[in-house]
Design an enzyme around this catalytic site. Structure first.
Site, PDB file in Angstrom:
ATOM      1  N   ASN A   1       0.215  17.411 -12.246  1.00 60.74           N
ATOM      2  CA  ASN A   1      -1.014  17.934 -12.407  1.00 60.74           C
ATOM      3  C   ASN A   1      -2.011  17.301 -11.518  1.00 60.74           C
ATOM      4  O   ASN A   1      -1.918  16.213 -11.212  1.00 60.74           O
ATOM      5  CB  ASN A   1      -1.484  17.663 -13.623  1.00 60.74           C
ATOM      6  CG  ASN A   1      -2.712  18.671 -14.026  1.00 60.74           C
ATOM      7  OD1 ASN A   1      -2.722  19.751 -13.752  1.00 60.74           O
ATOM      8  ND2 ASN A   1      -3.836  18.126 -14.574  1.00 60.74           N
ATOM      9  N   LEU A   2      -2.835  17.927 -10.922  1.00 54.64           N
ATOM     10  CA  LEU A   2      -3.881  17.308  -9.746  1.00 54.64           C
ATOM     11  C   LEU A   2      -4.726  16.097 -10.551  1.00 54.64           C
ATOM     12  O   LEU A   2      -4.874  15.238  -9.897  1.00 54.64           O
ATOM     13  CB  LEU A   2      -4.745  18.360  -9.300  1.00 54.64           C
ATOM     14  CG  LEU A   2      -4.208  19.361  -8.111  1.00 54.64           C
ATOM     15  CD1 LEU A   2      -5.422  20.216  -7.810  1.00 54.64           C
ATOM     16  CD2 LEU A   2      -3.895  18.505  -7.008  1.00 54.64           C
ATOM     17  N   GLN A   3      -5.416  16.411 -11.605  1.00 51.19           N
ATOM     18  CA  GLN A   3      -5.871  15.214 -12.280  1.00 51.19           C
ATOM     19  C   GLN A   3      -4.947  14.749 -13.395  1.00 51.19           C
ATOM     20  O   GLN A   3      -3.998  15.133 -13.766  1.00 51.19           O
ATOM     21  CB  GLN A   3      -7.009  15.968 -13.019  1.00 51.19           C
ATOM     22  CG  GLN A   3      -8.339  16.540 -12.157  1.00 51.19           C
ATOM     23  CD  GLN A   3      -8.001  18.008 -11.970  1.00 51.19           C
ATOM     24  OE1 GLN A   3      -7.208  18.643 -12.793  1.00 51.19           O
ATOM     25  NE2 GLN A   3      -8.559  18.577 -10.809  1.00 51.19           N
TER      26      GLN A   3
ATOM     27  N   SER B   1      -3.051  20.584 -17.937  1.00 52.97           N
ATOM     28  CA  SER B   1      -3.774  19.550 -18.262  1.00 52.97           C
ATOM     29  C   SER B   1      -3.255  19.043 -19.628  1.00 52.97           C
ATOM     30  O   SER B   1      -3.713  17.917 -20.262  1.00 52.97           O
ATOM     31  CB  SER B   1      -5.281  19.663 -18.348  1.00 52.97           C
ATOM     32  OG  SER B   1      -5.667  20.810 -19.212  1.00 52.97           O
TER      33      SER B   1
ATOM     34  N   HIS C   1       0.913  32.668 -24.221  1.00 58.82           N
ATOM     35  CA  HIS C   1      -0.445  33.605 -24.338  1.00 58.82           C
ATOM     36  C   HIS C   1      -0.301  34.954 -24.086  1.00 58.82           C
ATOM     37  O   HIS C   1      -1.360  35.649 -23.650  1.00 58.82           O
ATOM     38  CB  HIS C   1      -1.492  32.623 -23.234  1.00 58.82           C
ATOM     39  CG  HIS C   1      -1.697  31.441 -23.781  1.00 58.82           C
ATOM     40  ND1 HIS C   1      -2.451  30.562 -22.936  1.00 58.82           N
ATOM     41  CD2 HIS C   1      -1.452  30.828 -24.845  1.00 58.82           C
ATOM     42  CE1 HIS C   1      -2.831  29.460 -23.559  1.00 58.82           C
ATOM     43  NE2 HIS C   1      -2.126  29.569 -24.952  1.00 58.82           N
TER      44      HIS C   1
ATOM     45  N   ASP D   1      -0.082  36.383 -16.331  1.00 56.83           N
ATOM     46  CA  ASP D   1       0.121  37.153 -15.170  1.00 56.83           C
ATOM     47  C   ASP D   1       1.559  37.950 -15.106  1.00 56.83           C
ATOM     48  O   ASP D   1       1.686  38.994 -14.307  1.00 56.83           O
ATOM     49  CB  ASP D   1      -0.018  36.387 -13.988  1.00 56.83           C
ATOM     50  CG  ASP D   1       0.761  35.151 -13.929  1.00 56.83           C
ATOM     51  OD1 ASP D   1       1.693  35.086 -14.335  1.00 56.83           O
ATOM     52  OD2 ASP D   1       0.264  34.238 -13.118  1.00 56.83           O
TER      53      ASP D   1
ATOM     54  N   CYS E   1       2.125  54.878 -28.936  1.00 58.39           N
ATOM     55  CA  CYS E   1       3.581  54.716 -28.858  1.00 58.39           C
ATOM     56  C   CYS E   1       4.429  55.783 -29.021  1.00 58.39           C
ATOM     57  O   CYS E   1       3.955  56.739 -29.971  1.00 58.39           O
ATOM     58  CB  CYS E   1       3.942  53.878 -30.472  1.00 58.39           C
ATOM     59  SG  CYS E   1       5.464  53.355 -30.538  1.00 58.39           S
TER      60      CYS E   1
ATOM     61  N   CYS F   1       6.480  56.158 -32.556  1.00 56.19           N
ATOM     62  CA  CYS F   1       5.683  56.356 -33.739  1.00 56.19           C
ATOM     63  C   CYS F   1       4.176  57.017 -33.816  1.00 56.19           C
ATOM     64  O   CYS F   1       3.657  57.252 -34.903  1.00 56.19           O
ATOM     65  CB  CYS F   1       5.689  55.304 -34.723  1.00 56.19           C
ATOM     66  SG  CYS F   1       4.482  53.775 -34.195  1.00 56.19           S
TER      67      CYS F   1
HETATM   68 ZN   LIG Z   1       5.369  52.576 -32.782  1.00 58.14          ZN
END
Ligand SMILES: [Zn+2]
Length: 330
Positions: free
Chosen positions: A180-182, A156, A78, A61, A114, A117
């Site tokens: 953590n909750l669990q 987790s 990620h 996010d 881009c 380029c």
């Molecule tokens: Zn580029």
């Protein structure tokens, strides 16, 4: 860190563990409009005080960066839904909108090119089954090798390779605290297992440390380059020289004292907005007023920058208080 609790497991965890369930009552907010939580702001403050040295985030996010955590202190393993990359020349582009336009899971091309380029750009999101950028992960492991304490927040600890970070800290003899909750499968490695929401945990921790959690302000950096009456305006990431698409448009006015000398129409541009002021007479003692109109994810009102119409390069840091809906310039 799971930042928008209580939502239950994240997407990666759901794919890896289909038995896990998301709460049916949860309403999701568009990621670009999400307000940093007490947890985000507690981490920002701990980093400012040099008590927190690194964050490994599994979230896409981008809220940690928007909350004010310096980019040098985080690995977004990620990806970041606000970040686009060029695979050819490696230029990065931050956008104040969701970069993902592809529909298929493993398709990451966006509709933009881009500017450096002309190659096709790609969103930076790492979907399940795709490999993580080695640079992002190297930084995480560097810190796993030297951390004395690792605090897990709302994970987790099931999804590799991020899950290896707390495990490695524990292996080395570092202290591990899991919030953590669990119960997690790494519970036996931890000195402390706290089953609470991240915000409750961090509020309690900050109270114990007697450190106030700061209010959030949105921080923006704007560069204005003036050369021979040509004005270039660009948004930049606050601490990296990466272009940031912040504006829906810009309008330029020139005044000499109280006298209006020129007014542009609304100008647009993605990475930068450039405009030549068509004034032929002496440009002495003129002021430029640059109206910045934002993408407006936090209902930011227009802000007017004022500067002299002389050759210059100026970086302006702006801070927006979303509760008061006002900007301050620094
Ligand atoms: Zn580029």
């Amino acid at each position: 860190m799971n930042t928008i609790l209580p939502i239950g497991p994240g997407v990666w965890e759901l794919r890896d563990h289909p038995g896990a369930k998301r709460s049916p009552t949860v309403r999701t907010v568009s990621l670009v409009k999400a307000i940093p939580s007490a947890t985000h702001m507690a981490l920002v403050e701990l980093a400012r005080r040099n008590l927190l040295h690194f964050v490994v985030s599994q979230n896409i996010d981008g809220i940690h960066l928007r909350s004010g955590l310096p980019s040098s202190l985080i690995s977004e393993v990620h990806g970041n839904s606000n970040l686009e990359i060029c695979k050819n020349c490696h230029t990065k582009y931050f956008r104040d909108f969701q970069t993902r336009t592809a529909i298929k899971d493993h398709d990451h091309q966006t509709t933009r090119k881009c500017t450096n380029c002309s190659s096709t750009l790609y969103d930076s999101i790492i979907n399940f089954g795709e490999s993580i950028s080695p640079q992002e992960f190297d930084a995480s492991f560097e810190h796993a090798e030297k951390a004395d304490v690792c605090l897990v927040l709302g994970s987790s600890i099931l999804v590799p390779p991020a899950a290896y970070v707390p495990q490695r800290v524990s292996e080395r003899g570092g202290k591990l605290a899991i919030g953590n909750l669990q119960l997690t499968s790494s519970a036996s490695l931890a000195q402390l297992n706290i089953h609470a929401l991240c915000d409750d945990l961090m509020r309690g921790l900050m109270a114990k440390l007697d450190i106030p959690i700061p209010d959030w302000e949105l921080h923006r950096r704007v560069r204005v380059i003036i050369q021979k009456q040509r004005i270039k305006i660009m948004g930049l990431d606050v601490d990296q020289d990466i272009s940031y698409t912040l504006f829906s448009g810009v309008r330029i006015r020139v005044r000499q004292g109280t006298l209006s000398k020129y007014e542009s129409k609304q100008l647009t541009g993605r990475e930068s907005i450039e405009h030549k002021i068509p004034l032929n007479d002496s440009i002495g003692n003129m002021d430029v007023y640059i109206e910045l109109h934002w993408q407006g994810n936090y209902n930011e009102p227009m802000y007017t920058l004022r500067t002299r119409l002389t050759d210059s390069i100026k970086d302006v840091h702006l801070f927006y208080n979303p509760k008061l809906r006002v900007w301050r310039e620094q």
